[in-house]
Write a protein that holds these residues in place. Structure first.
Motif, short mmCIF file in Angstrom:
data_model
loop_
_atom_site.label_atom_id
_atom_site.label_comp_id
_atom_site.label_asym_id
_atom_site.label_seq_id
_atom_site.Cartn_x
_atom_site.Cartn_y
_atom_site.Cartn_z
N UNK A 33 0.81 -1.20 0.00
CA UNK A 33 0.00 0.00 0.00
C UNK A 33 0.85 1.26 0.00
N UNK A 34 1.99 1.22 0.65
CA UNK A 34 2.88 2.39 0.71
C UNK A 34 3.40 2.78 -0.67
N UNK A 35 3.48 1.81 -1.57
CA UNK A 35 3.92 2.10 -2.94
C UNK A 35 2.92 2.99 -3.69
N UNK A 36 1.70 3.10 -3.18
CA UNK A 36 0.66 3.90 -3.82
C UNK A 36 0.73 5.38 -3.44
N UNK A 37 1.51 5.71 -2.42
CA UNK A 37 1.61 7.08 -1.96
C UNK A 37 2.06 7.98 -3.11
#
Length: 157
Positions: A33-37
């Motif tokens: 999910x952090x890759x979507x920031x």
């Protein structure tokens, strides 16, 4: 762009009673999910009716509603179906209340070119998404449950 004032008609929910909703964030999920920031939110749908109400056979008074179901579409083709979302301007503040007010705030975020600026977890390892629009004021979305799927075409509306 935002829509969703009508009744829910999401096919994924109606196709199977075995849809697995995520309720906590583990280390692997957090990393993904952090890759979507940084991605821009291109569309959102705030639903008047909630999955919780449908499952329990109840109806929430829209004027005092504080938990919402919300779909968020990110620019790179991923969308979140978010259930039981409490929305905050400040993580230590009171949640947004009332469907009309929440709808106006979500529309302002989307119109303000909102981006996903942070993925976080709460004390119970629940998902918290932080969005910010052009004015930089964040919105904190504490999510009760969610699904993440790919989208090819934005919904009409």
């Amino acid at each position: 762009m935002m829509s969703g004032a009508g009744k829910r008609q999401r096919s994924a929910r109606k196709e199977s009673s075995e849809i697995l909703l995520m309720t906590t964030v583990d280390d692997d999920t957090y990393g993904e999910l952090s890759e979507l920031v940084g991605q821009r939110v291109v569309h959102a749908v705030l639903w008047e009716d909630s999955l919780s109400d449908a499952l329990t056979g109840t109806t929430t008074d829209l004027a005092i509603q504080a938990l919402f179901d919300l779909d968020i579409y990110l620019e790179d083709g991923l969308y979140f179906e978010l259930y039981g979302v409490a929305c905050f301007d400040d993580p230590d503040g009171e949640p947004w209340q009332g469907y009309a007010g929440a709808q106006a705030r979500v529309a302002a975020l989307i119109g303000g070119q909102a981006h996903l600026v942070e993925v976080a977890v709460d004390e119970e390892d629940g998902l918290v998404l932080v969005l910010a629009g052009g004015n930089g004021a964040p919105a904190f979305l504490a999510v009760g449950a969610w699904l993440a799927e790919e989208w090819d075409e934005l919904p009409e509306g």
